[in-house]
Write a protein that holds these residues in place. Structure first.
Motif, PDB file in Angstrom:
ATOM      1  N   GLY A  84       0.800  -1.302  -0.187  1.00 37.72           N
ATOM      2  CA  GLY A  84      -0.017   0.077   0.443  1.00 37.72           C
ATOM      3  C   GLY A  84       0.773   1.203   0.268  1.00 37.72           C
ATOM      4  N   TYR A  85       2.077   0.919   0.844  1.00 36.13           N
ATOM      5  CA  TYR A  85       2.624   2.369   1.039  1.00 36.13           C
ATOM      6  C   TYR A  85       3.581   2.804  -0.803  1.00 36.13           C
ATOM      7  CZ  TYR A  85       2.793   2.170   5.969  1.00 36.13           C
ATOM      8  OH  TYR A  85       2.708   1.985   7.464  1.00 36.13           O
ATOM      9  N   ALA A 128       2.244   1.156  -3.903  1.00 38.19           N
ATOM     10  CA  ALA A 128       1.358   1.643  -4.291  1.00 38.19           C
ATOM     11  C   ALA A 128       1.055   3.460  -4.327  1.00 38.19           C
ATOM     12  CB  ALA A 128       0.095   1.000  -3.982  1.00 38.19           C
ATOM     13  N   ARG A 129       1.489   3.661  -2.681  1.00 35.91           N
ATOM     14  CA  ARG A 129       0.982   5.270  -3.408  1.00 35.91           C
ATOM     15  C   ARG A 129       2.702   7.016  -3.598  1.00 35.91           C
ATOM     16  NH1 ARG A 129      -1.923   3.184  -0.054  1.00 35.91           N
ATOM     17  NH2 ARG A 129      -1.569   2.999   1.672  1.00 35.91           N
ATOM     18  N   ASP A 130       3.053   5.394  -4.235  1.00 35.47           N
ATOM     19  CA  ASP A 130       4.659   6.453  -4.027  1.00 35.47           C
ATOM     20  C   ASP A 130       5.701   6.542  -3.207  1.00 35.47           C
ATOM     21  OD1 ASP A 130       6.648   6.702  -5.896  1.00 35.47           O
ATOM     22  OD2 ASP A 130       5.928   8.413  -6.565  1.00 35.47           O
ATOM     23  N   TRP A 131       5.672   5.500  -2.011  1.00 34.08           N
ATOM     24  CA  TRP A 131       5.817   6.030  -0.763  1.00 34.08           C
ATOM     25  C   TRP A 131       5.883   6.937  -0.201  1.00 34.08           C
ATOM     26  CZ3 TRP A 131       7.180   1.258   1.200  1.00 34.08           C
ATOM     27  CH2 TRP A 131       7.511   0.460   0.173  1.00 34.08           C
ATOM     28  N   ALA A 132       4.565   8.251  -0.240  1.00 27.55           N
ATOM     29  CA  ALA A 132       3.886   8.622   0.462  1.00 27.55           C
ATOM     30  C   ALA A 132       4.549   8.780   2.719  1.00 27.55           C
ATOM     31  CB  ALA A 132       2.911   9.301   0.758  1.00 27.55           C
ATOM     32  N   LYS A 133       4.330   7.208   2.831  1.00 27.56           N
ATOM     33  CA  LYS A 133       4.192   7.846   4.144  1.00 27.56           C
ATOM     34  C   LYS A 133       5.763   6.017   4.213  1.00 27.56           C
ATOM     35  CE  LYS A 133       2.378   5.206   7.856  1.00 27.56           C
ATOM     36  NZ  LYS A 133       3.563   5.739   9.228  1.00 27.56           N
TER      37      LYS A 133
END
Length: 158
Positions: free
Chosen positions: A115-116, A118-123
């Motif tokens: 999940g992280y 998939a969100r381009d490591w925004a978190k």
């Protein structure tokens, strides 16, 4: 950084697939390819870095002080986890659940890391998640999990 320069240059040229390299460098796909490289971190950070690291949380792109409590091994674990794609983390989680080679909590960590990613490591992963993530990657590699879509030349497990 001098140690990384040739590897980064070669990756840019290779992934450009004959396109104009200066234009390719402006593309998000180029940056993703470079971030996927397995570049080793030195045991101590050089002074020219100034002890800062990119903020990967809200306000992405701002600089924040590096956490001086992180060891080189912890920084390397975070880098290795972030060098693994969302698809790879999903494949590892599914493989671990289907084969029983990973415990339920390990499959959960792999799913969280997917999940992280998939969100381009925004978190960014926590240090604990990163250390567990490396353990999971090592198990998957040792057991021959079919997940490795890593860039050519990437050495996992180091």
């Amino acid at each position: 950084m001098r140690d990384w320069a040739y590897e980064i240059r070669d990756a840019i040229v290779e992934t450009s697939n004959g396109k104009n390299v200066t234009e390719w460098c402006k593309k998000a796909e180029c940056w993703k390819a470079i971030r996927g490289l397995d570049l080793p971190l030195p045991s101590t950070l050089p002074p020219e870095i100034g002890g800062t690291t990119q903020d990967t949380g809200k306000g992405k792109g701002r600089e924040r002080p590096a956490d001086p409590s992180l060891s080189p091994a912890e920084l390397d674990a975070m880098h290795r986890c972030q060098g693994t794609s969302a698809q790879e983390w999903i494949a590892i989680s599914q493989w671990g659940a289907e084969t029983g080679n990973l415990k339920d909590w390990q499959c959960g960590i792999a799913a969280t890391l997917s999940g992280y990613a998939a969100r381009d490591w925004a978190k960014a992963p926590s240090v604990k998640q990163a250390l567990r993530g490396v353990e999971i990657l090592n198990i998957a590699e040792a057991e021959g999990a079919p997940f490795q879509n890593a860039p050519a030349g990437s050495v996992r497990g180091t």
